[in-house]
Design a protein around this motif. Structure first.
Motif, short mmCIF file in Angstrom:
data_model
loop_
_atom_site.label_atom_id
_atom_site.label_comp_id
_atom_site.label_asym_id
_atom_site.label_seq_id
_atom_site.Cartn_x
_atom_site.Cartn_y
_atom_site.Cartn_z
N GLU A 78 9.40 -15.47 -14.54
CA GLU A 78 9.31 -13.59 -15.48
C GLU A 78 8.14 -12.96 -13.78
OE1 GLU A 78 8.20 -10.71 -17.57
OE2 GLU A 78 9.97 -11.18 -17.04
N TRP A 79 7.39 -13.46 -13.22
CA TRP A 79 6.93 -13.19 -12.35
C TRP A 79 8.07 -12.83 -11.31
CZ3 TRP A 79 6.85 -15.42 -6.80
CH2 TRP A 79 5.44 -14.83 -6.50
N PHE A 80 8.68 -13.74 -10.35
CA PHE A 80 10.14 -13.39 -10.23
C PHE A 80 10.65 -12.03 -10.01
CE2 PHE A 80 13.55 -13.96 -7.28
CZ PHE A 80 12.91 -13.97 -6.11
N HIS A 81 11.38 -11.90 -11.39
CA HIS A 81 11.39 -10.44 -11.79
C HIS A 81 11.00 -9.61 -11.17
CE1 HIS A 81 14.50 -8.48 -14.27
NE2 HIS A 81 14.08 -8.32 -14.77
N ARG A 82 10.12 -9.96 -11.54
CA ARG A 82 9.12 -8.14 -11.25
C ARG A 82 9.11 -8.02 -10.26
NH1 ARG A 82 3.84 -8.56 -15.49
NH2 ARG A 82 4.89 -9.41 -17.63
N LEU A 83 8.58 -9.50 -8.96
CA LEU A 83 8.19 -9.44 -7.55
C LEU A 83 10.19 -8.30 -6.96
CD1 LEU A 83 7.31 -9.84 -4.88
CD2 LEU A 83 8.35 -12.12 -4.83
N ASP A 84 10.81 -9.38 -7.51
CA ASP A 84 12.30 -8.31 -7.47
C ASP A 84 12.04 -6.38 -7.44
OD1 ASP A 84 15.03 -8.24 -5.62
OD2 ASP A 84 16.05 -9.04 -7.75
N ALA A 85 11.55 -6.59 -9.14
CA ALA A 85 12.02 -5.02 -8.62
C ALA A 85 11.36 -4.18 -8.61
CB ALA A 85 11.61 -5.44 -10.47
N SER A 86 9.52 -5.01 -8.16
CA SER A 86 8.59 -4.13 -7.33
C SER A 86 9.50 -4.41 -5.57
CB SER A 86 7.72 -4.55 -6.93
OG SER A 86 7.00 -5.19 -8.14
N LEU A 87 10.22 -5.06 -5.16
CA LEU A 87 10.56 -4.98 -3.82
C LEU A 87 11.91 -3.73 -3.43
CD1 LEU A 87 11.09 -8.36 -2.66
CD2 LEU A 87 9.65 -7.02 -2.21
N ILE A 88 12.67 -4.12 -4.95
CA ILE A 88 13.72 -2.47 -4.58
C ILE A 88 13.68 -1.34 -4.83
CG2 ILE A 88 15.50 -1.85 -6.58
CD1 ILE A 88 16.06 -5.14 -6.91
N GLY A 89 12.33 -1.42 -6.05
CA GLY A 89 10.73 0.70 -5.64
C GLY A 89 10.65 0.25 -4.44
N LEU A 90 9.82 -0.85 -4.01
CA LEU A 90 9.60 -0.27 -2.07
C LEU A 90 10.95 0.11 -1.53
CD1 LEU A 90 7.29 -2.61 -2.06
CD2 LEU A 90 6.48 -0.99 -2.08
N MET A 91 12.27 -0.16 -1.65
CA MET A 91 13.44 -0.20 -1.12
C MET A 91 13.66 1.30 -1.57
SD MET A 91 15.71 -3.76 -0.23
CE MET A 91 15.94 -4.05 -1.97
N GLN A 124 13.11 2.21 -15.05
CA GLN A 124 13.26 1.09 -15.41
C GLN A 124 11.94 0.58 -15.41
OE1 GLN A 124 16.67 -0.49 -16.12
NE2 GLN A 124 16.21 -2.60 -15.81
N GLY A 125 11.24 0.60 -14.59
CA GLY A 125 9.97 -0.16 -14.74
C GLY A 125 9.01 0.11 -15.48
N ILE A 126 9.27 1.32 -16.18
CA ILE A 126 8.96 1.12 -17.83
C ILE A 126 9.19 1.44 -19.07
CG2 ILE A 126 8.01 3.35 -19.07
CD1 ILE A 126 8.24 5.20 -16.87
N LEU A 127 10.80 0.68 -18.49
CA LEU A 127 11.51 -0.07 -19.71
C LEU A 127 11.08 -1.29 -19.50
CD1 LEU A 127 14.49 1.82 -19.55
CD2 LEU A 127 12.81 1.73 -21.84
N GLY A 128 11.00 -2.02 -18.49
CA GLY A 128 10.04 -3.44 -18.30
C GLY A 128 9.06 -3.85 -18.84
N GLY A 129 8.15 -2.61 -18.66
CA GLY A 129 6.53 -2.92 -19.19
C GLY A 129 6.68 -3.11 -20.52
N LEU A 130 8.04 -2.00 -21.20
CA LEU A 130 7.75 -1.78 -22.38
C LEU A 130 8.09 -3.43 -23.25
CD1 LEU A 130 9.37 1.73 -23.26
CD2 LEU A 130 6.73 0.64 -23.95
N THR A 131 9.02 -3.31 -22.33
CA THR A 131 9.96 -5.11 -23.05
C THR A 131 8.54 -5.95 -23.37
OG1 THR A 131 10.10 -6.07 -20.90
CG2 THR A 131 12.25 -5.44 -22.16
N VAL A 132 7.77 -5.89 -22.48
CA VAL A 132 6.70 -7.22 -22.96
C VAL A 132 5.59 -6.54 -23.60
CG1 VAL A 132 4.63 -8.15 -22.14
CG2 VAL A 132 6.89 -7.81 -20.30
N THR A 133 5.16 -5.06 -23.97
CA THR A 133 4.09 -4.49 -24.66
C THR A 133 5.29 -4.97 -25.96
OG1 THR A 133 5.00 -2.81 -24.00
CG2 THR A 133 2.91 -3.73 -22.32
N GLU A 134 6.11 -4.61 -26.04
CA GLU A 134 7.18 -4.80 -27.56
C GLU A 134 7.62 -5.94 -27.77
OE1 GLU A 134 6.70 -1.72 -29.41
OE2 GLU A 134 5.12 -0.60 -27.88
#
Length: 307
Positions: A78-91, A124-134
């Motif tokens: 789960e942590w690495f999934h978020r890390l990869d998503a963050s790197l894509i966001g930066l790119m 996509q990041g917002i939806l990622g957060g919602l998958t956890v909070t929901e």
């Protein structure tokens, strides 16, 4: 805007002798595309490992950037999934900056489409957060994958549109076949996401629940498979078709058969072999990417005037 990508390409001089700006932007785009496939594969691995809620908070994990004390396989996924998503966001942010900074040397549509990619990754990041909070609500999980695939489609379209390409003007009809195939594969992927997010296979086989969803996914294999096979046969029977289009058609055909084989194995093994499930997701994304690439090149090919 999507129509402008399909029908736009650099000028002949730029296509034959791309500027450093085009080369650098194109290289970044393909890095984003590869990272996105990896992200979707990790997301699938996170799901099959029941690690979707391994980090109970968001965007941090146990309130930390790196939860070393709580780290295990599930937390790592789960942590690495978020890390990869963050790197894509930066790119994606870098892509926007490069596209606007070098906009005089790039196709007019590119800066605007870079903004679209950034908007998609933010959503996509917002939806990622919602998958956890929901708590992994199935409709949010499905939308999460659907948006990831839309982002992937956009990035692949941009990358292919920037490639040097000399068409033969023979793909006018094939572009519509490949476009239809891409749409059908995307829709089938969404149904697959519904199947996965609700654990439909287990529900259907064990409790006879949600079997309609399961059957929809199984029957849904037919239309995209027939369309892709028609594309392959038509492409191979077009002697003057360019080599890149011919290769992409063969690749799409091979990926379809591989995807069907993985799906059958996953079904009969009842999701017990996790690498098969992850591969099923990854190959589906690659199949969609190959069809999108064929479509973009075919639209460029259709603009060639045969003499």
């Amino acid at each position: 805007m999507a129509h402008s990508i399909l029908n736009s390409s650099p000028t002949p001089q730029t296509a034959d002798n791309p500027s450093q700006a085009i080369v650098r932007v194109r290289r970044l785009i393909w890095k984003i595309a590869i990272a996105t496939v990896v992200l979707m594969a990790i997301g699938s691995a996170t799901r099959v490992a029941n690690a979707g809620l391994a980090c109970p908070d968001w965007p941090l994990c146990y309130g930390q950037l790196v939860p070393t004390a709580q780290m295990n396989l599930q937390v790592f996924l789960e942590w690495f999934h978020r890390l990869d998503a963050s790197l894509i966001g930066l790119m994606a942010i870098v892509l926007v900056g490069q596209s606007w900074w070098w906009r005089r040397e790039l196709p007019n549509w590119l800066p605007w489409m870079s903004l679209v990619t950034l908007g998609l990754i933010v959503f996509q990041g917002i939806l990622g957060g919602l998958t956890v909070t929901e708590l992994l609500r199935f409709d949010i999980v499905t939308a999460h994958l659907g948006t990831a695939l839309l982002f992937f489609i956009t990035v692949v379209s941009m990358g292919v549109a920037l490639l040097p390409y000399r068409g033969t003007g023979t793909a006018k009809s094939l572009r519509w076949v490949s476009l239809t195939g891409a749409i059908l594969v995307y829709l089938q992927s969404l149904i697959g996401a519904l199947v996965a997010s609700q654990w439909v296979l287990h529900q259907c086989l064990s409790y006879k629940n949600l079997c309609a969803v399961m059957n929809s996914h199984i029957i849904g294999v037919v239309p995209p498979t027939v369309t892709v096979l028609a594309l392959v046969v038509w492409a191979l029977r077009t002697p003057a078709l360019s080599q890149p289009l011919r290769i992409l058609a063969k690749l799409s055909g091979g990926l379809v058969f591989l995807q069907i084989g993985l799906g059958v194995a996953t079904f009969y093994l009842r999701l017990q072999v996790e690498p098969l499930t992850v591969s099923h997701q990854a190959i589906g994304a690659l199949l969609l990417g190959s069809l999108v690439a064929f479509t973009v090149l075919a639209f460029r090919d259709a603009r060639v005037v045969k003499i």
